[in-house]
Design a protein around this motif. Structure first.
Motif, short mmCIF file in Angstrom:
data_model
loop_
_atom_site.label_atom_id
_atom_site.label_comp_id
_atom_site.label_asym_id
_atom_site.label_seq_id
_atom_site.Cartn_x
_atom_site.Cartn_y
_atom_site.Cartn_z
N CYS A 18 0.50 -11.29 -2.59
CA CYS A 18 0.76 -12.72 -2.39
C CYS A 18 -0.33 -13.51 -3.10
N SER A 19 0.06 -14.42 -3.99
CA SER A 19 -0.91 -15.23 -4.75
C SER A 19 -1.09 -16.61 -4.16
N TYR A 20 -0.35 -16.93 -3.09
CA TYR A 20 -0.45 -18.24 -2.43
C TYR A 20 -0.31 -19.37 -3.45
N THR A 21 0.70 -19.27 -4.28
CA THR A 21 0.92 -20.25 -5.35
C THR A 21 0.99 -21.68 -4.80
N SER A 22 1.74 -21.86 -3.72
CA SER A 22 1.87 -23.18 -3.09
C SER A 22 1.22 -23.14 -1.71
N ASP A 23 0.33 -24.08 -1.47
CA ASP A 23 -0.36 -24.10 -0.18
C ASP A 23 0.55 -24.53 0.96
N HIS A 24 1.38 -25.53 0.70
CA HIS A 24 2.24 -26.03 1.76
C HIS A 24 3.67 -26.17 1.24
N ILE A 25 4.56 -25.37 1.82
CA ILE A 25 5.99 -25.39 1.47
C ILE A 25 6.76 -25.89 2.68
N ILE A 26 7.65 -26.85 2.45
CA ILE A 26 8.46 -27.41 3.53
C ILE A 26 9.92 -27.23 3.18
N LEU A 27 10.68 -26.72 4.13
CA LEU A 27 12.14 -26.58 3.97
C LEU A 27 12.81 -27.50 4.98
N ILE A 28 13.64 -28.41 4.51
CA ILE A 28 14.42 -29.28 5.40
C ILE A 28 15.88 -28.85 5.32
N ILE A 29 16.42 -28.42 6.45
CA ILE A 29 17.82 -27.99 6.50
C ILE A 29 18.65 -29.07 7.17
N GLY A 30 19.59 -29.65 6.41
CA GLY A 30 20.47 -30.68 6.94
C GLY A 30 21.70 -30.07 7.58
N GLU A 31 22.66 -30.92 7.91
CA GLU A 31 23.85 -30.46 8.61
C GLU A 31 25.07 -31.25 8.14
N SER A 32 26.12 -30.52 7.74
CA SER A 32 27.44 -31.11 7.45
C SER A 32 27.36 -32.27 6.46
N TYR A 33 26.74 -32.03 5.32
CA TYR A 33 26.49 -33.08 4.34
C TYR A 33 27.50 -33.00 3.20
N ILE A 34 28.34 -34.04 3.06
CA ILE A 34 29.33 -34.10 1.99
C ILE A 34 28.65 -34.66 0.74
N LYS A 35 28.64 -33.88 -0.31
CA LYS A 35 27.96 -34.29 -1.54
C LYS A 35 28.54 -35.60 -2.09
N ASP A 36 29.86 -35.78 -1.97
CA ASP A 36 30.51 -36.97 -2.50
C ASP A 36 30.16 -38.24 -1.73
N HIS A 37 29.44 -38.10 -0.62
CA HIS A 37 29.01 -39.28 0.15
C HIS A 37 27.52 -39.57 -0.06
N SER A 38 26.94 -38.93 -1.06
CA SER A 38 25.53 -39.16 -1.37
C SER A 38 25.42 -40.08 -2.59
N GLN A 39 24.75 -41.20 -2.42
CA GLN A 39 24.50 -42.11 -3.54
C GLN A 39 23.74 -41.40 -4.66
N LEU A 40 22.92 -40.43 -4.28
CA LEU A 40 22.14 -39.67 -5.25
C LEU A 40 23.04 -38.95 -6.24
N TYR A 41 24.28 -38.66 -5.81
CA TYR A 41 25.23 -37.94 -6.67
C TYR A 41 26.40 -38.83 -7.10
N GLY A 42 26.18 -40.15 -7.09
CA GLY A 42 27.17 -41.04 -7.68
C GLY A 42 28.08 -41.76 -6.71
N TYR A 43 27.87 -41.62 -5.40
CA TYR A 43 28.71 -42.31 -4.42
C TYR A 43 28.50 -43.82 -4.54
N SER A 44 29.57 -44.57 -4.38
CA SER A 44 29.52 -46.02 -4.60
C SER A 44 28.76 -46.77 -3.51
#
Length: 607
Positions: free
Chosen positions: A251-277
């Protein structure tokens, strides 16, 4: 006419010969359900009104073929069991806000005599009679009184029946026939599902079967719990033994702090980040531009291996690939690898806390996360309660961050946009209303309100996630965001929720399996890991399925072990972009979705 009367007489014979038994046990089922509805705020499902008719009719049908003495014994035994289960279930609902389920069964089977005595002293008092338990006991007393006066009652009922007008008799018999036939139409498939469930060989089969399961009677729940405990004990033993054999090569400890955020029931087409109006992700849009607070890189072609949380969790926590022939429990869990490598691992969840209130159909999802031994192998620290809104997880984080170490993995698990969308955001933060969707003429006002609720939940999720990112703006931190799966909310299909596993139309695959996915790096992280950040940016258009998430996590940490495969790491230069993304290990996502998109494109071109 005589033939019809004979058929009706034959159909109604099981009920008529066991009328008191049938009526009171049906009332018991309805009363048990209403207690759950009142205390737990569950929605009433039409299946539950008919499921007791179905079960009781079959039971009465069996009884008419038995000799009188054996018949009486069977009726007393079955009534005793059902009343007892309903009383226990109502007690658990009242005291623990939980139905009979796997957790309750585990507690009962693992409790010693001293603990049992303490439990009785603490919970069983006279006040229990003022709860749902008291109502069931009253029904039981009335049932017994009727049963003891059975001969007189039957004679009186027979006289009254014969004195009724023909039309009245026909009406009553027609209603009874209608209810019996309706119960068979509505409940036969679910009863076949129960039989299949009891014949399942592993928890994965149970996960798939319960996605279709719509009824929760105490008896069904007990059957489910016994089966789950049996399968879980076998699977968890294998999984625990596997974790005990883990060997970290380096283990080289490349990243000191890694955070994983797990969401729930997320429709990609309802994300403004992906072009939703609609402006549902303003904070993520802002963070997409690099500034002194870091940069968010959105990935454009990411899918989930399943639309069931339980299956997704098993395949995103285990180094198992969903198309592998070996079972997922034969592979290491990535949090265990992080702990073995020397990382402090914190788990902050708004769904899978170690609690009796976990719904029985979610228990398989949280099973390997909540089992005591496996939890201690995976997590150094974890929160102990859920919250109405996800933002309150930050208070849990604040209470646990004092335990953070130089090398830290933190996993946030949100309620996100889980169904009952209107409950996923506070009233003060609701922006969208049904009127904002007036242009969608294909929807009625009620459906438009549901879409608004979903978009409000997505907007609130953006606020929660941004609040988490703010905690790490001044740290050397990298954050991965991914939901477990997508959802339906009147997009391509005119429905909400998710379809059972096995429905793999292009529309379902796009809405329920295609998901948002992004990686955020703090400014300090970008400056310290310039090459790694460039790899993240260069990988944003690669096709990826989240069952390969553990290999990305290990790559970011610099952890190497026998089961790690760099070709499955999304940002590695050696990533295999030609991997077939098999949904549920069965269906090639790309062959269905891309082919369908091409057909639509060709049709549009011809027009």
């Amino acid at each position: 006419m005589k033939h019809i009367e004979k058929i009706i007489s034959i159909i109604l014979k099981p009920v008529q010969e066991n009328l008191i038994f049938f009526v009171f046990l049906y009332l018991l089922g309805i009363l048990t359900m209403m207690i759950e509805v009142y205390v737990l705020n569950f929605k009433i499902q039409r299946f539950n009104f008919f499921s007791w008719i179905f079960d009781l009719y079959l039971l009465c049908l069996l009884l008419i073929f038995l000799p009188p003495k054996i018949k009486a014994i069977c009726k007393i035994t079955s009534a005793t069991i059902l009343y007892f289960l309903s009383i226990v279930n109502s007690f658990c609902v009242d005291k623990f806000y939980a139905r009979i389920g796997v957790e309750i069964l585990n507690v009962v089977l693992e409790t010693n005599p001293n603990e049992s005595s303490e439990f009785i002293d603490k919970y069983i008092h006279w006040d229990v009679l003022w709860s749902g338990v008291g109502l069931i006991l009253i029904l039981l007393i009335i049932h017994v009184l009727f049963a003891f006066s059975l001969i007189h009652f039957k004679q009186t009922l027979s006289l009254q029946w014969h004195s009724l007008q023909v039309r009245t008799k026909i009406l009553i018999e027609s209603i009874m026939i209608f209810l019996i036939i309706s119960s068979f139409i509505l409940c036969t498939q679910s009863r076949i599902g129960i039989i299949q469930l009891m014949m399942a060989n592993n928890i994965e089969e149970v996960d798939t079967l319960t996605s279709n399961f719509s009824e929760n009677t105490p008896f069904n729940n007990l059957l489910f719990s016994i089966k789950m405990r049996q399968l879980a004990n076998c699977g968890l033993k294998v999984l625990t033994d596997t974790q005990g054999k883990i060997v970290i090569d380096s283990c080289s400890y490349t990243s000191d702090h890694i955070i994983l955020i797990i969401g729930e029931s997320y429709i990609k087409d309802h994300s403004q980040l992906y072009g939703y109006s609609k402006e549902t992700t303003p904070h993520q849009m802002e963070r997409q531009q690099r500034n002194e607070h870091g940069c968010l890189v959105a990935f454009n072609d990411v899918v989930s291996p399943s639309n069931l949380t339980s299956i997704v969790f098993k395949n995103t926590f285990s180094l198992h690939s969903i198309e592998d022939k070996a079972n997922w429990s034969n592979y290491p869990l990535f949090p265990v690898l992080f702990r073995q490598a020397g990382y402090n691992v914190t788990f902050i969840t708004n769904q899978f806390v170690q609690s009796l209130s976990t719904d029985i159909f979610n228990v398989s999802g949280g099973l390997f996360l909540n089992e005591k031994r496996l939890s201690s192998l995976q997590f150094t620290h974890r929160n102990t309660k859920t919250h109405q809104f996800d933002i309150n997880l930050l208070s849990d984080y604040d209470s646990l961050k004092k335990f953070n170490s130089a090398h830290q993995l933190t996993i946030f698990h949100l309620a996100g946009q889980h169904i009952d969308f209107h409950k996923r955001s506070p009233k003060t933060m609701k922006k969208f209303t049904a009127s904002d969707y007036s242009g969608r003429k294909e929807l009625n006002n009620s459906s438009r309100e549901l879409v608004a609720d979903y978009d409000n939940a997505t907007l609130y999720n953006d606020y929660v996630v941004d609040s988490i990112l703010k905690c790490y703006e001044n740290e050397d931190a990298v954050i991965i965001y991914m939901p477990d799966h997508g959802e339906e909310c009147y997009d391509e299909l005119q429905r909400i929720g998710r379809l059972p596993v096995g429905n793999y139309s292009p529309e379902v695959l796009r809405q329920e399996y295609r998901i948002p996915f992004w990686i955020w790096c703090s400014d300090r992280y970008i400056k310290k890991h310039q090459n790694l950040f460039e790899q993240i940016v260069n990988a944003r258009n690669r096709p990826f399925m989240t069952d390969d998430l553990p290999h990305l996590m290990l790559y970011l940490a610099g952890i190497y072990c026998k089961d790690y495969q760099e070709t499955r790491c999304l940002i590695s230069n050696n990533f295999n972009e030609n991997r077939r993304r098999l949904i549920s290990g069965e269906v090639d996502y790309d062959s269905i979705v891309i082919s369908h998109n091409q057909i639509k494109k060709d049709l549009h071109t011809k027009k």
